[in-house]
Design an enzyme around this catalytic site. Structure first.
Site, PDB file in Angstrom:
ATOM      1  N   LYS A 202     -42.319   8.864 -37.699  1.00 25.06           N
ATOM      2  CA  LYS A 202     -41.453   7.759 -38.118  1.00 25.06           C
ATOM      3  C   LYS A 202     -41.109   7.950 -39.587  1.00 25.06           C
ATOM      4  O   LYS A 202     -41.983   7.999 -40.437  1.00 25.06           O
ATOM      5  CB  LYS A 202     -42.161   6.427 -37.910  1.00 25.06           C
ATOM      6  CG  LYS A 202     -41.323   5.244 -38.372  1.00 25.06           C
ATOM      7  CD  LYS A 202     -41.913   3.926 -37.940  1.00 25.06           C
ATOM      8  CE  LYS A 202     -41.080   2.778 -38.479  1.00 25.06           C
ATOM      9  NZ  LYS A 202     -41.634   1.474 -38.108  1.00 25.06           N
ATOM     10  N   ARG A 212     -34.388  -5.071 -39.744  1.00 28.67           N
ATOM     11  CA  ARG A 212     -35.154  -5.950 -40.651  1.00 28.67           C
ATOM     12  C   ARG A 212     -34.463  -7.303 -40.760  1.00 28.67           C
ATOM     13  O   ARG A 212     -35.135  -8.328 -40.905  1.00 28.67           O
ATOM     14  CB  ARG A 212     -35.364  -5.271 -42.007  1.00 28.67           C
ATOM     15  CG  ARG A 212     -36.297  -4.064 -41.873  1.00 28.67           C
ATOM     16  CD  ARG A 212     -36.532  -3.312 -43.181  1.00 28.67           C
ATOM     17  NE  ARG A 212     -37.246  -2.053 -42.923  1.00 28.67           N
ATOM     18  CZ  ARG A 212     -37.351  -1.058 -43.785  1.00 28.67           C
ATOM     19  NH1 ARG A 212     -36.792  -1.155 -44.988  1.00 28.67           N
ATOM     20  NH2 ARG A 212     -38.014   0.044 -43.466  1.00 28.67           N
ATOM     21  N   LYS A 225     -41.102   1.645 -47.936  1.00 34.56           N
ATOM     22  CA  LYS A 225     -42.222   2.007 -47.063  1.00 34.56           C
ATOM     23  C   LYS A 225     -42.603   3.482 -47.200  1.00 34.56           C
ATOM     24  O   LYS A 225     -43.203   4.071 -46.308  1.00 34.56           O
ATOM     25  CB  LYS A 225     -41.868   1.646 -45.607  1.00 34.56           C
ATOM     26  CG  LYS A 225     -41.572   0.149 -45.402  1.00 34.56           C
ATOM     27  CD  LYS A 225     -41.528  -0.263 -43.934  1.00 34.56           C
ATOM     28  CE  LYS A 225     -41.337  -1.772 -43.780  1.00 34.56           C
ATOM     29  NZ  LYS A 225     -41.398  -2.223 -42.371  1.00 34.56           N
ATOM     30  N   LYS A 256     -38.409   8.819 -34.725  1.00 33.92           N
ATOM     31  CA  LYS A 256     -37.597   7.678 -35.135  1.00 33.92           C
ATOM     32  C   LYS A 256     -37.158   7.835 -36.571  1.00 33.92           C
ATOM     33  O   LYS A 256     -38.012   8.148 -37.398  1.00 33.92           O
ATOM     34  CB  LYS A 256     -38.450   6.413 -34.974  1.00 33.92           C
ATOM     35  CG  LYS A 256     -37.800   5.149 -35.424  1.00 33.92           C
ATOM     36  CD  LYS A 256     -38.750   4.004 -35.253  1.00 33.92           C
ATOM     37  CE  LYS A 256     -38.086   2.754 -35.785  1.00 33.92           C
ATOM     38  NZ  LYS A 256     -39.004   1.705 -36.045  1.00 33.92           N
ATOM     39  N   SER A 282     -31.592   0.525 -35.086  1.00 33.57           N
ATOM     40  CA  SER A 282     -30.592  -0.515 -35.327  1.00 33.57           C
ATOM     41  C   SER A 282     -29.378  -0.014 -36.102  1.00 33.57           C
ATOM     42  O   SER A 282     -28.245  -0.369 -35.785  1.00 33.57           O
ATOM     43  CB  SER A 282     -31.243  -1.673 -36.062  1.00 33.57           C
ATOM     44  OG  SER A 282     -31.869  -1.232 -37.257  1.00 33.57           O
ATOM     45  N   TYR A 321     -30.726  -0.086 -27.935  1.00 35.37           N
ATOM     46  CA  TYR A 321     -30.172  -1.436 -27.762  1.00 35.37           C
ATOM     47  C   TYR A 321     -29.029  -1.412 -26.748  1.00 35.37           C
ATOM     48  O   TYR A 321     -28.598  -2.448 -26.270  1.00 35.37           O
ATOM     49  CB  TYR A 321     -29.706  -1.980 -29.121  1.00 35.37           C
ATOM     50  CG  TYR A 321     -30.850  -2.045 -30.117  1.00 35.37           C
ATOM     51  CD1 TYR A 321     -31.814  -3.050 -30.028  1.00 35.37           C
ATOM     52  CD2 TYR A 321     -31.012  -1.065 -31.100  1.00 35.37           C
ATOM     53  CE1 TYR A 321     -32.895  -3.089 -30.896  1.00 35.37           C
ATOM     54  CE2 TYR A 321     -32.087  -1.093 -31.976  1.00 35.37           C
ATOM     55  CZ  TYR A 321     -33.013  -2.104 -31.862  1.00 35.37           C
ATOM     56  OH  TYR A 321     -34.099  -2.120 -32.725  1.00 35.37           O
TER      57      TYR A 321
HETATM   58  N1  PBG Z   1     -42.819  -1.554 -38.002  1.00 32.94           N
HETATM   59  C1  PBG Z   1     -41.655  -2.209 -37.801  1.00 32.94           C
HETATM   60  C2  PBG Z   1     -40.551  -1.542 -37.074  1.00 32.94           C
HETATM   61  N2  PBG Z   1     -40.586  -1.287 -35.750  1.00 32.94           N
HETATM   62  C3  PBG Z   1     -39.330  -0.802 -35.395  1.00 32.94           C
HETATM   63  C4  PBG Z   1     -38.540  -0.744 -36.548  1.00 32.94           C
HETATM   64  C5  PBG Z   1     -37.097  -0.320 -36.662  1.00 32.94           C
HETATM   65  C6  PBG Z   1     -36.263  -0.423 -35.441  1.00 32.94           C
HETATM   66  C7  PBG Z   1     -34.794  -0.349 -35.670  1.00 32.94           C
HETATM   67  O1  PBG Z   1     -34.301  -0.155 -36.803  1.00 32.94           O
HETATM   68  O2  PBG Z   1     -34.075  -0.494 -34.682  1.00 32.94           O
HETATM   69  C8  PBG Z   1     -39.310  -1.189 -37.615  1.00 32.94           C
HETATM   70  C9  PBG Z   1     -38.764  -1.319 -38.984  1.00 32.94           C
HETATM   71  C10 PBG Z   1     -39.447  -0.740 -40.140  1.00 32.94           C
HETATM   72  O3  PBG Z   1     -40.298   0.133 -40.033  1.00 32.94           O
HETATM   73  O4  PBG Z   1     -39.104  -1.194 -41.225  1.00 32.94           O
END
Ligand code: PBG
Length: 332
Positions: A202, A212, A225, A256, A282, A321
């Site tokens: 990730k 978010r 992060k 991801k 997203s 989605y």
């Molecule tokens: N741990 C949270 C999480 N779980 C899935 C996503 C993102 C999913 C998306 O953008 O569709 C995130 C966001 C992040 O790490 O800030």
């Protein structure tokens, strides 16, 4: 040995493209409904479907509406949904206790959906960000994201989700050692059949922006992060994370974001031959929807092409989605 090809005009590659029937016969990869996992957002209340401005077409649903949506997804043949909560800001604290409350939104949604749509697998997200006053996936103590304390909290969160009936646990937090800790806790608590899909690779990505907003974490998040999510420049590191999570007991692994990281998907499948998933996040969704709404691309065709690309890269499935929209097209 490289494939043998006759010289032109004996070989005319266009012959195989000359009709839909011949193209279908030689197509190497296909997308099916079985490949789809649908991420959904749940919120408090009743009878509510609240649009998410930065994700056109996506809504936050109250549990009753989400249950209807899960039934529809089940009827479309979608194998799994993944639940993300929009937590009321008054429930966010520094100790994130709402994350392992057996009656939190996610856990109540799991129980209700299990009753109403027993054949769809329910996946959850394991990370503290929806419950954390500062929007981080881990505990923040003296300005630092604390690993080991966070893992203890993730264990409690996971056991509450397993107790509620979750089928697939999705740790998205990127703390070290969490897969082993979660697996051990699940085994010793009688949840041997709960599957772990680790968000192993990730990346610290700006493509998560609309998500978010959707879970109400954008305002809360202080800083970035990057001390736990991966640097977008790295590829070997992703292989180390996959190997580590598999060795700790992950059943499936995930990359991801998706489309900008198809090279990582391909490497994972080629090097490990394990169930490999991608998350079309997203920002990827929002970009396609925005361009489609402006008439700049053909939204449906781009959607299907973007999903097929994950299969070609080697993924077994994709969190998207677009799952219901794609399923409707695939079901004809
Ligand atoms: N741990 C949270 C999480 N779980 C899935 C996503 C993102 C999913 C998306 O953008 O569709 C995130 C966001 C992040 O790490 O800030």
């Amino acid at each position: 040995m490289p494939p043998v090809q006759a010289p032109f005009p004996h070989a005319r590659p266009r012959r195989l493209r000359a009709s839909p029937a011949r193209r279908a016969l030689v197509r190497e990869n296909t997308l099916t409904v079985d490949d789809l996992i649908w991420p959904v957002f749940v919120r408090a209340g009743e009878g509510i479907e609240e649009p998410i401005a930065s994700m056109p077409g996506m809504v936050r649903r109250s549990i009753d509406k989400l249950t209807d949506a899960a039934r529809e997804a089940e009827a479309l043949g979608i194998p799994a949904i993944c639940i993300f909560p929009y937590t009321d800001p008054s429930l966010k604290t520094a100790d994130c206790a709402e994350a392992w409350n057996p009656e939190n939104l996610t856990n109540r949604a799991i129980r209700t959906i299990k009753q109403a749509a027993p054949n769809i697998a329910i996946m959850t997200d394991v990370a503290l960000d929806p419950y954390n006053i500062n929007g981080h996936d881990g505990f923040v103590i003296d300005g630092e994201i604390r690993n080991d304390e966070t893992v203890e909290a993730l264990v409690k969160m996971t056991l509450a989700q397993a107790e509620a009936g979750a089928d697939i646990i999705g740790p998205s937090d990127m703390m070290d050692g969490r897969i082993g800790a979660l697996r051990q806790a699940l085994e010793s608590s009688g949840y041997q059949n709960v599957t772990i899909m680790s968000y192993s690779a990730k990346y610290a990505s700006a493509y998560y922006g609309p998500f978010r907003d959707a879970v109400g974490a954008s305002g809360a998040l202080k800083g970035d992060k990057k001390t736990y999510q991966m640097d977008p420049g790295n590829s070997d590191e992703a292989m180390r994370m996959i190997a580590r999570d598999l060795s700790e007991g992950a059943d499936m692994v995930m990359v991801k974001p998706g489309q900008p990281y198809l090279d990582i998907c391909h490497r994972v499948k080629t090097e490990f031959q394990v169930p490999t998933f991608a998350y079309q996040v997203s920002g990827e969704y929002a970009m396609i929807q925005a361009a489609a709404q402006n008439g700049w691309v053909d939204g449906e065709t781009v959607m299907m092409e973007s999903l097929l690309a994950f299969k070609r890269a080697g993924c077994d499935g994709v969190l998207t989605y677009f799952a219901p929209a794609a399923a409707r097209i695939l079901n004809g």
